[in-house]
Structure formats: C-alpha cells, structure tokens
Design a protein around this motif. Structure first.
Motif, PDB file in Angstrom:
ATOM      1  N   ALA A  90     -13.325  -3.362 -15.930  1.00  0.00           N
ATOM      2  CA  ALA A  90     -13.699  -4.340 -14.910  1.00  0.00           C
ATOM      3  C   ALA A  90     -14.630  -3.727 -13.868  1.00  0.00           C
ATOM      4  N   THR A  91     -14.346  -2.498 -13.460  1.00  0.00           N
ATOM      5  CA  THR A  91     -15.212  -1.822 -12.491  1.00  0.00           C
ATOM      6  C   THR A  91     -16.583  -1.557 -13.075  1.00  0.00           C
ATOM      7  N   SER A  92     -16.647  -1.206 -14.355  1.00  0.00           N
ATOM      8  CA  SER A  92     -17.935  -0.963 -15.007  1.00  0.00           C
ATOM      9  C   SER A  92     -18.788  -2.234 -15.051  1.00  0.00           C
ATOM     10  N   GLN A  93     -18.188  -3.342 -15.448  1.00  0.00           N
ATOM     11  CA  GLN A  93     -18.952  -4.598 -15.511  1.00  0.00           C
ATOM     12  C   GLN A  93     -19.375  -5.064 -14.121  1.00  0.00           C
ATOM     13  N   LEU A  94     -18.490  -4.905 -13.156  1.00  0.00           N
ATOM     14  CA  LEU A  94     -18.828  -5.294 -11.794  1.00  0.00           C
ATOM     15  C   LEU A  94     -19.949  -4.424 -11.240  1.00  0.00           C
ATOM     16  N   ALA A  95     -19.948  -3.154 -11.567  1.00  0.00           N
ATOM     17  CA  ALA A  95     -21.007  -2.253 -11.100  1.00  0.00           C
ATOM     18  C   ALA A  95     -22.360  -2.651 -11.682  1.00  0.00           C
ATOM     19  N   GLN A  96     -22.398  -3.064 -12.937  1.00  0.00           N
ATOM     20  CA  GLN A  96     -23.658  -3.468 -13.552  1.00  0.00           C
ATOM     21  C   GLN A  96     -24.236  -4.715 -12.888  1.00  0.00           C
ATOM     22  N   THR A  97     -23.405  -5.720 -12.687  1.00  0.00           N
ATOM     23  CA  THR A  97     -23.893  -6.954 -12.065  1.00  0.00           C
ATOM     24  C   THR A  97     -24.275  -6.733 -10.602  1.00  0.00           C
ATOM     25  N   THR A  98     -23.493  -5.905  -9.893  1.00  0.00           N
ATOM     26  CA  THR A  98     -23.814  -5.631  -8.491  1.00  0.00           C
ATOM     27  C   THR A  98     -25.116  -4.858  -8.369  1.00  0.00           C
ATOM     28  N   LEU A  99     -25.353  -3.926  -9.279  1.00  0.00           N
ATOM     29  CA  LEU A  99     -26.601  -3.154  -9.270  1.00  0.00           C
ATOM     30  C   LEU A  99     -27.803  -4.072  -9.429  1.00  0.00           C
ATOM     31  N   ARG A 100     -27.717  -5.022 -10.348  1.00  0.00           N
ATOM     32  CA  ARG A 100     -28.843  -5.947 -10.558  1.00  0.00           C
ATOM     33  C   ARG A 100     -29.026  -6.881  -9.366  1.00  0.00           C
ATOM     34  N   SER A 101     -27.939  -7.404  -8.829  1.00  0.00           N
ATOM     35  CA  SER A 101     -28.064  -8.379  -7.742  1.00  0.00           C
ATOM     36  C   SER A 101     -28.554  -7.743  -6.449  1.00  0.00           C
ATOM     37  N   VAL A 102     -28.065  -6.547  -6.114  1.00  0.00           N
ATOM     38  CA  VAL A 102     -28.470  -5.902  -4.863  1.00  0.00           C
ATOM     39  C   VAL A 102     -29.918  -5.431  -4.941  1.00  0.00           C
ATOM     40  N   LEU A 103     -30.288  -4.770  -6.024  1.00  0.00           N
ATOM     41  CA  LEU A 103     -31.662  -4.278  -6.139  1.00  0.00           C
ATOM     42  C   LEU A 103     -32.667  -5.417  -6.281  1.00  0.00           C
ATOM     43  N   GLY A 104     -32.241  -6.547  -6.832  1.00  0.00           N
ATOM     44  CA  GLY A 104     -33.143  -7.681  -6.959  1.00  0.00           C
ATOM     45  C   GLY A 104     -33.551  -8.285  -5.630  1.00  0.00           C
ATOM     46  N   LYS A 105     -32.840  -7.949  -4.560  1.00  0.00           N
ATOM     47  CA  LYS A 105     -33.178  -8.460  -3.237  1.00  0.00           C
ATOM     48  C   LYS A 105     -34.180  -7.572  -2.500  1.00  0.00           C
ATOM     49  N   HIS A 106     -34.570  -6.453  -3.099  1.00  0.00           N
ATOM     50  CA  HIS A 106     -35.467  -5.511  -2.438  1.00  0.00           C
ATOM     51  C   HIS A 106     -36.752  -5.356  -3.242  1.00  0.00           C
ATOM     52  N   GLU A 107     -37.790  -4.918  -2.565  1.00  0.00           N
ATOM     53  CA  GLU A 107     -39.074  -4.679  -3.208  1.00  0.00           C
ATOM     54  C   GLU A 107     -39.086  -3.304  -3.869  1.00  0.00           C
ATOM     55  N   LEU A 108     -40.112  -3.100  -4.694  1.00  0.00           N
ATOM     56  CA  LEU A 108     -40.206  -1.839  -5.440  1.00  0.00           C
ATOM     57  C   LEU A 108     -40.325  -0.642  -4.509  1.00  0.00           C
ATOM     58  N   ASP A 109     -41.081  -0.776  -3.430  1.00  0.00           N
ATOM     59  CA  ASP A 109     -41.236   0.344  -2.490  1.00  0.00           C
ATOM     60  C   ASP A 109     -39.899   0.759  -1.896  1.00  0.00           C
ATOM     61  N   ASP A 110     -39.009  -0.213  -1.652  1.00  0.00           N
ATOM     62  CA  ASP A 110     -37.686   0.117  -1.130  1.00  0.00           C
ATOM     63  C   ASP A 110     -36.861   0.897  -2.155  1.00  0.00           C
ATOM     64  N   MET A 111     -36.974   0.529  -3.435  1.00  0.00           N
ATOM     65  CA  MET A 111     -36.228   1.246  -4.474  1.00  0.00           C
ATOM     66  C   MET A 111     -36.675   2.691  -4.595  1.00  0.00           C
ATOM     67  N   LEU A 112     -37.970   2.938  -4.360  1.00  0.00           N
ATOM     68  CA  LEU A 112     -38.505   4.283  -4.525  1.00  0.00           C
ATOM     69  C   LEU A 112     -38.328   5.141  -3.278  1.00  0.00           C
ATOM     70  N   ALA A 113     -38.349   4.515  -2.095  1.00  0.00           N
ATOM     71  CA  ALA A 113     -38.362   5.290  -0.850  1.00  0.00           C
ATOM     72  C   ALA A 113     -37.054   5.243  -0.074  1.00  0.00           C
ATOM     73  N   GLU A 114     -36.213   4.244  -0.312  1.00  0.00           N
ATOM     74  CA  GLU A 114     -35.007   4.082   0.503  1.00  0.00           C
ATOM     75  C   GLU A 114     -33.764   4.012  -0.376  1.00  0.00           C
ATOM     76  N   ARG A 115     -33.585   5.019  -1.207  1.00  0.00           N
ATOM     77  CA  ARG A 115     -32.450   5.020  -2.129  1.00  0.00           C
ATOM     78  C   ARG A 115     -31.125   5.184  -1.394  1.00  0.00           C
ATOM     79  N   GLU A 116     -31.127   5.972  -0.331  1.00  0.00           N
ATOM     80  CA  GLU A 116     -29.870   6.181   0.386  1.00  0.00           C
ATOM     81  C   GLU A 116     -29.332   4.874   0.961  1.00  0.00           C
ATOM     82  N   ARG A 117     -30.226   4.058   1.503  1.00  0.00           N
ATOM     83  CA  ARG A 117     -29.781   2.771   2.058  1.00  0.00           C
ATOM     84  C   ARG A 117     -29.301   1.841   0.949  1.00  0.00           C
TER      85      ARG A 117
END
Length: 250
Positions: free
Chosen positions: A108-135
């Motif tokens: 359950a934690t594995s499946q939840l982590a996959q969906t959360t990863l897609r949903s959270v990163l989908g709200k940010h632009e590419l520059d944020d993924m490359l430069a603001e990983r800690e946030r």
C-alpha cells in the motif's frame, strides 16, 4: 502395553504443544496477537506465549524500510514529459494499525508513493524539478506521512534520485543555457560601457578646468602613438598660432 504407549504419545504431544506455544521476538520485532479472531494485544520483544489453536500471532518489523519507487512518467506543469524515480524511507510506529487497518502496508505504501510522486511533481515546472529537489522532497514526504498516519506508518524521508529527459529536451535546455550566457555577457558589456562613459565624463570635467592639462594629455597620446614606427602622425597646428602669423603679415 498399548495403554502405556498411548500415555507416552499424549505426553509427547502435550510437550510439543507447550514448546510450540513459546515464541521469541527480536528487539526490532513485535507480535500482533489475535485471540479467537479478535485483536488481543501487541507483545514483544523477548520470549512470549501464544496458545496454539486459540491465539494467532503476526510478526511486524519495526526497522526502517527502504522503498525504491519505480520510474514514473510525469508531465510537468509546463507540459514537459519526464521520467522520475525516487527512494522512500519509512518505518512502522504502530504495529496494531499496520496489521489491522491495511491488508499489506508495504504494498500500500509503495502504490501510494507512486501516485503521490506523479501528482506532486505534476504541479511544478521542469525548472523546479531540476533546481528545487529539496523542496519537492519535503512536499512529497509531507503528503505521504499524512496519508500513511492512519496505517501506523511514519515516512521519515523522500529523495528524488533521477529526472530523465529525452534528447530533444536536453538540446532545448542547452540552447536556453547558451542564450542565457550570451544575455549575461551583453549585460556585463553594457554595464562596463556605462561605467567607462561615466569615468570619461568625470575626466573631461577635470580637464576642462585646466586648459593646459588638455594639451599635456594630447602630447602624452602622441608620445604613445610614436612608439609604433608603422604609424603616420598628422600633427594639427593650433589655431592660436595661425592667428599670430596673420597679425604679423598685416
């Protein structure tokens, strides 16, 4: 003879039953005990007693589990398709909830982590993924921790490992970086020209206060040019000298 054999067998069965009732749990393990199908208590660590046929025990590991999230296809906020994978560190805090509230807390934690990863990163632009990983790591960890709290699980940390781009996007980013460097170079050059013009204006004001200083500066410039033998110097005659000659002729 037959009676004594039967007694011996009963004694052996009783001894085996008693021995099978004892369980040993390690320091990092807990046993969730059910009695006649109902939750009874959480036992351990150490030596515990589980009555066969009446009680059942489920072992739970309390150590930190490292979960490798498979590569996920994510479309960023600026419509860029990337492949992202991550690693999650979590542990069971409440063994009772981990067994009763969810069928398989690891899956359950594995499946939840996959969906959360897609949903959270989908709200940010590419520059944020490359430069603001800690946030982004903190945002994903916060969401996962809140949702797994009902399962007795604590998500301690989330780390985005790779953000893979296709070749066309890599070339586009390289062109963007090159254009940015050219822009900075032009800005720096323009700032240098501005500072130089300001200094020249200040020098002109100083030279204007002393007319002789202008002549000395002019002579210094001619002296610097004369060091090059390939140069031809045209020495202008001062207007004041020509006016003096005209007066003599008259």
């Amino acid at each position: 003879m037959g009676y004594s054999l039967s007694v011996s067998m009963v004694v052996i069965l009783l001894v085996a039953l008693i021995l099978s009732a004892f369980r040993i749990l390690r320091e990092y393990e807990r046993g969730v005990v059910f009695q006649l199908g109902r939750f009874w208590k959480v036992k351990g660590p150490g030596l515990i007693l589980v009555i066969p046929g009446l009680q059942q025990m489920v072992r739970v590991d309390l150590r930190t589990i490292v979960l490798d999230v498979p590569t996920q296809d994510v479309i960023s906020r600026d419509n860029v398709s990337v492949k992202v994978n991550a690693v999650i560190y979590y542990r069971v805090l409440d063994a009772q909830k981990a067994i009763i509230q969810v069928e398989d807390y690891h899956a359950a934690t594995s499946q939840l982590a996959q969906t959360t990863l897609r949903s959270v990163l989908g709200k940010h632009e590419l520059d944020d993924m490359l430069a603001e990983r800690e946030r982004l790591n903190a945002d994903i960890q916060k969401v996962l921790d809140a949702q797994t709290d009902a399962w007795g699980i604590k998500v301690a940390n989330v780390e985005i490992k790779h953000v893979d781009l296709d070749e066309s996007m890599i070339r586009a980013i390289a062109r963007q970086a090159e254009a940015e460097r050219e822009r900075r170079a032009k800005v720096i050059h323009a700032e240098g020209e501005l500072q130089a013009s300001e200094k020249l204006m200040q020098a002109a004001q100083v030279l204007a206060q002393q007319p002789g200083a202008m002549q000395l500066r002019y002579m210094q410039t001619l002296s610097a040019i004369a060091t090059d033998k390939n140069s031809t110097i045209l020495f202008p005659m001062p207007v004041d000298l020509l006016s003096g000659i005209r007066v003599v002729k008259e």
